[in-house]
Write a protein that holds these residues in place. Structure first.
Motif, PDB file in Angstrom:
ATOM      1  N   LYS A 174       0.830  -1.189   0.000  1.00 50.26           N
ATOM      2  CA  LYS A 174       0.000   0.000   0.000  1.00 50.26           C
ATOM      3  C   LYS A 174       0.873   1.251   0.000  1.00 50.26           C
ATOM      4  N   PRO A 175       0.492   2.276  -0.760  1.00 50.27           N
ATOM      5  CA  PRO A 175       1.257   3.529  -0.735  1.00 50.27           C
ATOM      6  C   PRO A 175       1.003   4.288   0.559  1.00 50.27           C
ATOM      7  N   GLN A 176       1.912   5.187   0.889  1.00 50.27           N
ATOM      8  CA  GLN A 176       1.722   6.049   2.053  1.00 50.27           C
ATOM      9  C   GLN A 176       0.655   7.102   1.786  1.00 50.27           C
ATOM     10  N   LEU A 177       0.561   7.532   0.539  1.00 47.63           N
ATOM     11  CA  LEU A 177      -0.262   8.690   0.174  1.00 47.63           C
ATOM     12  C   LEU A 177      -1.017   8.400  -1.103  1.00 47.63           C
ATOM     13  N   SER A 178      -2.276   8.805  -1.127  1.00 43.13           N
ATOM     14  CA  SER A 178      -3.080   8.756  -2.352  1.00 43.13           C
ATOM     15  C   SER A 178      -3.467  10.180  -2.732  1.00 43.13           C
ATOM     16  N   VAL A 179      -3.173  10.561  -3.958  1.00 44.52           N
ATOM     17  CA  VAL A 179      -3.547  11.884  -4.466  1.00 44.52           C
ATOM     18  C   VAL A 179      -4.822  11.709  -5.288  1.00 44.52           C
TER      19      VAL A 179
ATOM     20  N   ILE B 274      -4.718  11.108   2.398  1.00 45.02           N
ATOM     21  CA  ILE B 274      -5.217  11.546   1.097  1.00 45.02           C
ATOM     22  C   ILE B 274      -4.833  12.999   0.862  1.00 45.02           C
ATOM     23  N   ALA B 275      -4.310  13.278  -0.315  1.00 46.37           N
ATOM     24  CA  ALA B 275      -4.165  14.664  -0.772  1.00 46.37           C
ATOM     25  C   ALA B 275      -5.136  14.867  -1.921  1.00 46.37           C
ATOM     26  N   THR B 276      -5.869  15.970  -1.908  1.00 44.20           N
ATOM     27  CA  THR B 276      -6.778  16.263  -3.013  1.00 44.20           C
ATOM     28  C   THR B 276      -6.297  17.492  -3.777  1.00 44.20           C
ATOM     29  N   LEU B 277      -6.575  17.494  -5.068  1.00 37.58           N
ATOM     30  CA  LEU B 277      -6.284  18.624  -5.944  1.00 37.58           C
ATOM     31  C   LEU B 277      -7.480  18.823  -6.859  1.00 37.58           C
ATOM     32  N   ASP B 278      -7.797  20.073  -7.192  1.00 37.50           N
ATOM     33  CA  ASP B 278      -8.770  20.325  -8.249  1.00 37.50           C
ATOM     34  C   ASP B 278      -8.146  19.944  -9.583  1.00 37.50           C
ATOM     35  N   GLY B 279      -8.966  19.476 -10.514  1.00 34.82           N
ATOM     36  CA  GLY B 279      -8.452  19.005 -11.786  1.00 34.82           C
ATOM     37  C   GLY B 279      -8.160  20.089 -12.800  1.00 34.82           C
ATOM     38  N   ASP B 280      -8.396  21.367 -12.446  1.00 36.99           N
ATOM     39  CA  ASP B 280      -8.197  22.452 -13.412  1.00 36.99           C
ATOM     40  C   ASP B 280      -6.771  22.982 -13.454  1.00 36.99           C
ATOM     41  N   GLY B 281      -5.887  22.454 -12.599  1.00 38.54           N
ATOM     42  CA  GLY B 281      -4.495  22.867 -12.610  1.00 38.54           C
ATOM     43  C   GLY B 281      -4.191  24.118 -11.812  1.00 38.54           C
TER      44      GLY B 281
ATOM     45  N   ILE C 123      -6.799  22.008  -2.637  1.00 39.27           N
ATOM     46  CA  ILE C 123      -5.674  21.213  -2.152  1.00 39.27           C
ATOM     47  C   ILE C 123      -5.793  21.033  -0.640  1.00 39.27           C
ATOM     48  N   LYS C 124      -5.897  19.777  -0.232  1.00 40.48           N
ATOM     49  CA  LYS C 124      -6.042  19.419   1.177  1.00 40.48           C
ATOM     50  C   LYS C 124      -5.299  18.122   1.432  1.00 40.48           C
ATOM     51  N   LEU C 125      -4.943  17.893   2.681  1.00 36.00           N
ATOM     52  CA  LEU C 125      -4.354  16.634   3.114  1.00 36.00           C
ATOM     53  C   LEU C 125      -5.123  16.173   4.339  1.00 36.00           C
ATOM     54  N   PHE C 126      -5.654  14.942   4.291  1.00 37.31           N
ATOM     55  CA  PHE C 126      -6.430  14.466   5.429  1.00 37.31           C
ATOM     56  C   PHE C 126      -6.308  12.953   5.570  1.00 37.31           C
ATOM     57  N   GLU C 127      -6.643  12.480   6.758  1.00 37.63           N
ATOM     58  CA  GLU C 127      -6.602  11.053   7.026  1.00 37.63           C
ATOM     59  C   GLU C 127      -7.808  10.371   6.371  1.00 37.63           C
ATOM     60  N   ARG C 128      -7.547   9.313   5.646  1.00 40.02           N
ATOM     61  CA  ARG C 128      -8.610   8.625   4.916  1.00 40.02           C
ATOM     62  C   ARG C 128      -9.715   8.124   5.852  1.00 40.02           C
ATOM     63  N   ALA C 129      -9.330   7.458   6.948  1.00 35.45           N
ATOM     64  CA  ALA C 129     -10.327   6.884   7.855  1.00 35.45           C
ATOM     65  C   ALA C 129     -11.219   7.959   8.459  1.00 35.45           C
ATOM     66  N   ALA C 130     -10.624   9.111   8.835  1.00 37.60           N
ATOM     67  CA  ALA C 130     -11.413  10.196   9.419  1.00 37.60           C
ATOM     68  C   ALA C 130     -12.404  10.754   8.403  1.00 37.60           C
ATOM     69  N   PHE C 131     -11.977  10.887   7.159  1.00 41.91           N
ATOM     70  CA  PHE C 131     -12.868  11.409   6.111  1.00 41.91           C
ATOM     71  C   PHE C 131     -14.056  10.484   5.898  1.00 41.91           C
ATOM     72  N   LEU C 132     -13.808   9.190   5.850  1.00 42.11           N
ATOM     73  CA  LEU C 132     -14.876   8.245   5.540  1.00 42.11           C
ATOM     74  C   LEU C 132     -15.897   8.125   6.666  1.00 42.11           C
ATOM     75  N   GLU C 133     -15.583   8.643   7.845  1.00 43.68           N
ATOM     76  CA  GLU C 133     -16.546   8.664   8.938  1.00 43.68           C
ATOM     77  C   GLU C 133     -17.463   9.886   8.883  1.00 43.68           C
ATOM     78  N   LEU C 134     -17.155  10.857   8.032  1.00 39.51           N
ATOM     79  CA  LEU C 134     -17.941  12.090   7.972  1.00 39.51           C
ATOM     80  C   LEU C 134     -19.281  11.841   7.283  1.00 39.51           C
ATOM     81  N   PRO C 135     -20.319  12.620   7.644  1.00 42.74           N
ATOM     82  CA  PRO C 135     -21.591  12.511   6.926  1.00 42.74           C
ATOM     83  C   PRO C 135     -21.400  12.922   5.472  1.00 42.74           C
ATOM     84  N   TYR C 136     -21.965  12.155   4.584  1.00 42.19           N
ATOM     85  CA  TYR C 136     -21.808  12.430   3.151  1.00 42.19           C
ATOM     86  C   TYR C 136     -23.049  13.133   2.602  1.00 42.19           C
TER      87      TYR C 136
END
Length: 240
Positions: free
Chosen positions: A3-8, A90-97, A160-173
């Motif tokens: 498993k990777p350390q980070l998913s973008v 997880i790191a997120t980026l907008d796809g518009d560059g 652009i954000k960096l967050f823990e995957r498990a914490a994110f998946l517990e949030l209300p969607y």
């Protein structure tokens, strides 16, 4: 497969000209820095974004591509990307560059020196490169949001954000939840910090939002998130 350390995670809709440059920028920023993967989520683009992504997989081994069989919006794309991701963070980026992948290592450094209860490192665009009307609308929206949610976040809309995957998946969607991640993380009992990041002009394609539709959905969303915060109850547990 390890498993990777980070998913973008990068959500995209009709961004065919921005895909390849951004993928190469991500690899340049992270190779040798972290063990990572790139998860693009194509939200049923009507141009050939998906074909461009498919062709890039041959030259970028870190790249994975998820495709929505029907258009579902940015929040759903982010969530499905996080669900598919294998990294603990997880790191997120907008796809518009407009977000700069070179800021991801900066967020990783912030995380390395942070307390464990901080689960979100949110980008803060201190020098916005948008039109005057868009900057004004964002400033107005941020002020209202801060007053209602008290999330102590100057720029909740930065992609652009960096967050823990498990914490994110517990949030209300819910739809548009990606704009309220600091408040939602704090509601869950975690801490968040804002980190100044670079912001760039869009070099290709067109924005998928305008000030009016952002405002209309934002009013309803703000009321909903404020209700969620009022109804939150956090109980820490211990095993004896």
């Amino acid at each position: 497969m390890s498993k990777p350390q980070l998913s973008v995670v990068v959500p995209v809709f009709n961004e065919r000209d921005n895909v390849a440059p951004l993928v190469h920028e991500i690899t340049a920023a992270l190779r040798g820095v972290a063990d990572f993967e790139i998860v693009y989520v194509d939200d049923h683009s009507r141009d050939d974004t998906l074909a461009v992504l498919s062709s890039l997989k041959d030259e970028v081994p870190e790249l994975r591509v998820i495709h929505h069989v029907s258009q579902s919006g940015q929040s759903t794309a982010v969530r499905n990307g996080v669900r598919a991701a294998r990294g603990q963070w997880i790191a997120t980026l907008d796809g518009d560059g407009q977000n700069d992948p070179a800021d991801i290592p900066k967020l990783l450094v912030e995380r390395a020196g942070a307390a464990p209860e901080i689960k979100l490192f949110a980008g803060w665009r201190v020098n916005r490169q948008d039109s005057g009307s868009k900057r004004w609308a964002s400033k107005w929206a941020n002020a209202i949001r801060a007053r209602m949610l008290r999330d102590d976040t100057p720029d909740t809309g930065c992609g652009i954000k960096l967050f823990e995957r498990a914490a994110f998946l517990e949030l209300p969607y819910f739809d548009h939840m990606h704009r309220y991640l600091p408040a939602l993380m704090q509601r869950a009992g975690w801490k968040t910090v804002s980190v100044p990041v670079n912001h760039r002009p869009r070099s290709a394609g067109v924005s998928k939002y305008n000030n009016l539709n952002r405002a209309l959905v934002g009013i309803a969303d703000l009321r909903g998130v404020a209700w969620l915060i009022r109804r939150a109850k956090i109980t820490r547990t211990e095993e004896i």
